[in-house]
Design an enzyme around this catalytic site. Structure first.
Site, PDB file in Angstrom:
ATOM      1  CE1 TYR A 313      -3.396  -2.567  -0.028  1.00  0.00           C
ATOM      2  CE2 TYR A 313      -4.144  -1.743   2.102  1.00  0.00           C
ATOM      3  CZ  TYR A 313      -4.317  -2.585   1.005  1.00  0.00           C
ATOM      4  OH  TYR A 313      -5.397  -3.409   0.944  1.00  0.00           O
ATOM      5  CD  GLU A 447     -10.058  36.021  28.571  1.00  0.00           C
ATOM      6  OE1 GLU A 447      -9.150  35.174  28.749  1.00  0.00           O
ATOM      7  OE2 GLU A 447      -9.844  37.236  28.483  1.00  0.00           O
TER       8      GLU A 447
END
Length: 554
Positions: A313, A447
């Site tokens: 592959y 925040e």
């Protein structure tokens, strides 16, 4: 043995059977019309050397990743366009009007974050901005390199040039003068969570411009910032109202590092098959492509009569795996092209309406997610490369001398070079874990969702560098494998690549220190020398098959 791959070519934007055919075409013995292609490489393949006295104009709208990297290398001075100067002045007038009218605006006459509801007296507004920079200069770790600090400063100037921050022209021009003189602040690389942008790094960048902390210049090296500025005839910044927050809200550190990462990734991906790869064990089987290839002659190194039907592959699937890596890089580059030219301050100043609006453009989620994606996509190039190196050094797979050296046992050859490649690939797997899936609430829950984009950028850069090093090892191994197959020849472009490598690394006839050879090959890749040699042939192959280049070739 070596093979060029169609890593830069697609048709209608998709990887197709033609790409697979082209990948084997790269191994086909060239016709006479290809033989002289290499003579054009200076005109076609080389990036021209840029005069450092030339200027690059910044307008906040048209900066790209390639030019930002060039700015980092010191290839240009910078200046603002006339239109940008006008927008900057108009936005500053809005801020001055707000102050005169005593209107309450976040970051102008209030505290920051959790202190947003704390009003600041008018006579303390300049002190407010200076204190913001000092308190936010809380980074740790080694400083950014000179080149990366240049990129950071240039990108911040570009964002301010959009005219949405309310920073005065005097301040921006002082930043431009510092850039052109290479007076660069000490900016620790760690300490940002990526929202409200890269606060700590940008605060350190500003701190040096204020004459505090440390700065670097070619004349002084690292010294006290005020000393460096005075050496170059520059005056320390005195921040006006709104200017402190206007200089530190934004995604510029993660984005500037991202620009380097994606440009280096482009260099990796668009090179021929990531520099060099084997086609099967000692050549490639023509069987799976016999129908589309038809009567095309095969090079000496291809198996002409073997009964192999399919290759591994990492050889057979190169177009598919490298293809998605190319698409990933192109996607990330498009995201960054927008980010580099986006207003990321808060609040934003809209001169045409005479008002400011608080928002979240400073949030780094876009570049953070894109950088995590980049690391994952580019890593596969190294993963494939390391397996192909294994196929070269393993005699049961290559039918070549073990570890590509004569007198095995006495000599170890490429045994540990392959181990180095394996180590780099393994380390990158851990680095590919996305940082942007994490968030830690900061600033007293104001925040409460952050991007972790700074870490995403630093990780992506490390992964890209690992890919370059793994490919350098494969390049050396593939060139060494060719030595055992002489007098057989590969294609002309591949022989040119082999010749190039041999100008910096001699054949491995007995054991010697391997690290300098790897570094020499790595330098060839970083400087795109392999691409310069191969590109003329790649262009001709592409034209011959009527294939369009991917955006990475633009």
């Amino acid at each position: 043995m070596l093979r060029l791959m169609a890593s830069g070519f697609c048709k209608d934007g998709r990887w197709s059977r033609e790409a697979v055919v082209l990948s084997l075409l790269m191994d086909v013995q060239e016709h006479n019309d290809f033989i002289n292609a290499g003579k054009e490489e200076t005109a076609i393949g080389k990036r021209q050397c840029l005069d450092p006295k030339k200027y690059l104009s910044l307008d906040g709208n048209s900066l790209n990743t390639a030019d930002l990297v060039r700015l980092g290398k010191g290839l240009f001075n910078i200046k603002l366009t006339y239109e940008a100067e006008g927008k900057v002045n108009e936005a500053r007038e809005v801020i001055e009007t707000i102050i005169k009218e005593n209107r309450v605006v976040y970051g102008v006459n209030t505290g920051f974050g959790k202190f947003a509801h704390t009003l600041i007296p008018k006579d303390k507004l300049m002190e407010l901005q200076a204190n913001l920079i000092r308190s936010h200069s809380a980074g740790v770790g080694p400083p950014l390199s000179v080149e990366r600090t240049r990129m950071l400063l240039a990108l911040r100037i570009n964002v301010l040039a959009k005219g949405y921050s309310g920073v005065s022209m005097e301040t921006i021009q002082a930043m431009v003068k510092a850039f052109n003189a290479s007076c660069l602040s000490w900016v620790p690389e760690k300490g940002t969570v990526g929202a409200s942008g890269d606060l700590a790094p940008l605060a350190h960048l500003t701190l040096g411009l204020m004459g505090e902390g440390r700065m670097w210049s070619p004349q002084r090296g690292w010294d006290h910032a005020k000393t460096v500025l005075e050496c170059h005839g520059l005056t320390p910044l005195v921040l006006k109202p709104k200017e402190g927050i206007g200089l530190i809200n934004g995604t510029q550190m993660m984005s500037s590092l991202a620009a380097e990462a994606v440009e280096r990734a482009v260099g990796v991906a668009r090179r021929p098959c990531s520099e060099a790869t084997p086609w099967s064990d000692r050549g490639g089987s023509e069987t799976p492509l016999s129908t589309p290839l038809g009567h095309l002659p095969l090079p000496d190194l291809c198996h002409r009569t073997c009964d192999r039907v399919q290759d591994a592959y990492t050889l057979r699937c190169i177009p598919q795996v490298h293809g998605v890596a190319n698409d990933t890089i192109a996607f990330v580059k498009s995201i960054l092209s927008t980010e580099l030219n986006s207003a990321t301050d808060n609040p934003l100043v809209f001169a045409e309406r005479g008002e400011t609006i608080s928002g979240g453009n400073f949030h780094g989620e876009y570049p953070a997610k894109a950088l995590d994606y980049l690391a994952i996509g580019v890593h596969e190039l190294a993963s494939m490369s390391e397996r192909r190196t294994e196929r070269l050094v393993n005699p049961s797979l290559s039918e070549l001398p073990a570890f590509l050296v004569q007198d095995g046992g006495l000599n170890s050859g490429f045994m540990i070079a392959h181990c180095t490649a394996a180590a780099l690939v393994s380390e990158s797997k851990a680095l590919c874990h996305p940082s942007s899936v994490d968030s830690l609430s900061t600033s007293a829950a104001t925040e409460d969702h952050v991007s972790m984009g700074g870490w995403a950028a630093r990780k992506a850069l490390r992964v890209v560098e690992h890919v370059e090093q793994v490919l350098a090892i494969e390049l050396l191994a593939a060139c060494q494998a060719l030595e055992f197959l002489r007098p057989l020849k590969s294609t002309t472009p591949l022989e040119k690549v082999h010749e190039l490598v041999r100008t910096v690394v001699r054949p491995w006839d007995h054991d010697r220190q391997m690290s300098p050879d790897i570094e020499a090959a790595h330098t060839l890749l970083r400087e795109e020398k392999v691409w310069e040699v191969a590109r003329p042939y790649m262009d001709q192959y592409r034209d011959r098959l009527g294939l369009k280049p991917l955006p990475l070739d633009d």
